[in-house]
Design an enzyme around this catalytic site. Structure first.
Site, short mmCIF file in Angstrom:
data_model
loop_
_atom_site.label_atom_id
_atom_site.label_comp_id
_atom_site.label_asym_id
_atom_site.label_seq_id
_atom_site.Cartn_x
_atom_site.Cartn_y
_atom_site.Cartn_z
CB VAL A 48 -10.03 -2.21 2.25
CG1 VAL A 48 -11.49 -2.37 3.06
CG2 VAL A 48 -9.13 -3.05 2.80
CG ASP B 229 1.01 -6.11 11.06
OD1 ASP B 229 1.73 -5.38 11.65
OD2 ASP B 229 0.47 -5.59 9.98
#
Length: 474
Positions: free
Chosen positions: A63, A170
Site C-alpha cells: 500500500v 482477518d
C-alpha cells in the site's frame, strides 16, 4: 521463524499480530514494513496516481500513499505483488476485495474508488487515504471505554458485512484503524477484505481451496483454525481477541499454546477474565469479551449487533474528542434498538478520486416500523442531501431524523424539496436521493452548522439567499 505467540512460522520481520495480510492506509508517520527493492514502486505513476510513500506491505500487496496527478488529492493505492499477479486465483482474490468493499458501502469500512491494471501488468486499486492509528499501535492496556466505543463501530461495519453475505476472516488490530478529527469522537474504519469469503460460496476453485486456512493465527476462531465453514460469529471471535488484547495488554491464550488449546478435543482451561488482569476493566465488559471468545460458536453472540449492545452497555461513559487517543472518555451514546441497515446501500462513485465529506442520519420511518440509516452530503445551514434508493418520499414530505454531526446526535426535521433519480444521478456522477430543507432547526443544530461553515457568517437576507442557492444545487 517459529513464533511462540501463535504456534506457527512466519517471517522474522512480522509479529503474529501482523502476518498474512495487510490492506489499508496507516498514519503517515508510521514505520512501514521492509519490502524487496524489486517491488518498491515509489515514484511510479499508475493511471492518474503518482506513488509517493510506502504505507505498508503484506502477503498480497503493498500500500502506497499517492497523489492524484490532476488535482493533487491524496489517496492510498494497493498494488498486488508482481510475483503473485501470474496466479489467476490470487488475482481473483485481489479483485474480489475491491468488489466486496464497494458492494457493502458502509461508513465504517474503507472506501475503494477505482481498480485497474497498468500497461506493464501491475494490478492495483485506489482507496481513500485514512490518516489514522491502527489499533495495534494504541498504548496497552487501552482505556476500556475507548475500546468499547471503537469495537462497537466495528460491530456496525460487521453487521453490514454479514448481511451482505460475507465474512471478513482477518479482523485484527492492524486491520482496524482509528481516525480522529477535531471536535468529533474517534471513528473506526475496517480495512483489508483480502481474505473475505462469501457465506454461500459455491466452492469456486479459482478463489477457494478445500481445507485451506486464511487469516492471522492469533485472532482466528477455533472453527477457522480447523478449516471448517465459518460464519459471522468467527468475526465476532476475532473482535473479542482484539478487545481482550487492548484492555489487558496480552492475548487470551498463553504463548506457545494457542494451537493446542484451540484445537484440543479437551476443553481448554477457563480464560482469565480481563478485569482480573486489568482492574480498570468493568466486569460487564469482561463478560462481553469472554462470551465473544467462547470456543463454540453457538455460545458466542449470535451476531455483531448483539455484541455491540453488550459493549456499549458495559461502559460508562463514551468518548469525547481528545487531543490524545489514549485519554479517557466522556459521554455515552444513547442506547438504541438495533438499527436496520438499508437493503440497497448506496455504493461510492468508483470514478471519484476525492470523495466529498459525508454524514450519517437515522431516519424514523413511522411509529412502529423502526428507523433506517442513510448517508448524507451537501450539508449546509439550509438543508442537506440524503442518499437513498427509489421510491422517494413525495415532495414536501416531512422527515424526522437524527443527524450525527460534530460527534453529537441532533434531532432534526426536514422537508423534501428535491428528487435526484438514478438517471440524473448517473449524469451528474452522484448518488440518487432527496434534498431536504431544515424545518425550525434547533439552536444547537444552528450552532453546529455555523461551526461547520465558519466563513459563512452573513446577514439574515444574504443567509436566506444562500439557503435557496444551496437547495437549488441539491
Amino acid at each position: 521463524m517459529y513464533c511462540e505467540n501463535c504456534s506457527s512460522e512466519h517471517p522474522a520481520s512480522l509479529s503474529c499480530d501482523e502476518q498474512d495480510t495487510w490492506t489499508g492506509a496507516e498514519s503517515s508517520d508510521s514505520v512501514p514494513r521492509t519490502i524487496p527493492a524489486l517491488f518498491d514502486l515509489r515514484g511510479r505513476t499508475l493511471g492518474h496516481y503518482r506513488l509517493t510513500h510506502l504505507l505498508g506491505s503484506g502477503g498480497m500487496g503493498t500500500v502506497y500513499l499517492a497523489e492524484q496527478t490532476i488535482i493533487g488529492a491524496r489517496v492510498a493505492v494497493k498494488v498486488l505483488h508482481p510475483n503473485l499477479a501470474q496466479d489467476a486465483r490470487l488475482r481473483a482474490r485481489f479483485y474480489a476485495e475491491a468488489r466486496t468493499v464497494n458492494l457493502i458501502g458502509h461508513p465504517n469500512i474503507v472506501r475503494i474508488f477505482d481498480i485497474n491494471e497498468s500497461e506493464d501488468g501491475l494490478h492495483y486499486f485506489v482507496m481513500e487515504y485514512l490518516d489514522g492509528t491502527p489499533l495495534s499501535r494504541l498504548p496497552r492496556p487501552t482505556e476500556p471505554g475507548l475500546v468499547a466505543w471503537l469495537l462497537a463501530q466495528a460491530c456496525d461495519a460487521l453487521e453490514a458485512v454479514h448481511r451482505s453475505g460475507v465474512v471478513h476472516r482477518d479482523l485484527k488490530p492492524d486491520n482496524l484503524l482509528m481516525v480522529q478529527r477535531p471536535g468529533e469522537r474517534p471513528t473506526l474504519k475496517v480495512l483489508d477484505f483480502g481474505v473475505a469469503k462469501a457465506l454461500h460460496d459455491t466452492g469456486n476453485q479459482e478463489q477457494t481451496m478445500a481445507g485451506q486456512v486464511f487469516g492471522t493465527p492469533a485472532y482466528m476462531a477455533p472453527e477457522q483454525w480447523a478449516g471448517q465453514p465459518v460464519d459471522g460469529r468467527a468475526d465476532v471471535y476475532s473482535l473479542g481477541v482484539t478487545g481482550y488484547l487492548l484492555v489487558t495488554g496480552q492475548l487470551p491464550y498463553p504463548r506457545g499454546q494457542l494451537a493446542e488449546l484451540v484445537l484440543s478435543p479437551e476443553p481448554p482451561p477457563p480464560l482469565r477474565a480481563p478485569h482480573e488482569l486489568a482492574p480498570a476493566v468493568p466486569e460487564a465488559l469482561s463478560r462481553a469479551l469472554l462470551r465473544a471468545l467462547a470456543r463454540s460458536s453457538s455460545e458466542r453472540f449470535a451476531n455483531a449487533l448483539e455484541f455491540k449492545k453488550a459493549l456499549l452497555a458495559a461502559v460508562q461513559p463514551a468518548p469525547r474528542p481528545q487531543a490524545s487517543h489514549a485519554t479517557a472518555l466522556a459521554q455515552t451514546p444513547r442506547a438504541r434498538a438495533a438499527t436496520p441497515i438499508p437493503a440497497i446501500p448506496t455504493p461510492p462513485d468508483p470514478n471519484d478520486p476525492t470523495p466529498p465529506p459525508t454524514w450519517t442520519a437515522r431516519v424514523r420511518r413511522s411509529q412502529d416500523s423502526g428507523s433506517v440509516v442513510v448517508h448524507c452530503s451537501e450539508l449546509s445551514r439550509g438543508g442537506l442531501f440524503m442518499c437513498c434508493a427509489e421510491p422517494f418520499p413525495q415532495i414536501f414530505t416531512r422527515l424526522e431524523f437524527t443527524l450525527l454531526i460534530g460527534g453529537e446526535e441532533v434531532e432534526c426535521v426536514g422537508e423534501v424539496v428535491r428528487h435526484v433519480d438514478s438517471a440524473q444521478a448517473r449524469a451528474w456522477r452522484m448518488s440518487p436521493g432527496v434534498g431536504l430543507q431544515f424545518v425550525n432547526p434547533s439552536p444547537r443544530l444552528r450552532e453546529l452548522l455555523m461551526r461547520l461553515h465558519p466563513s459563512h457568517r452573513q446577514s439574515a437576507a444574504s443567509q436566506q439567499a444562500g439557503v435557496k442557492e444551496a437547495l437549488a444545487l441539491i
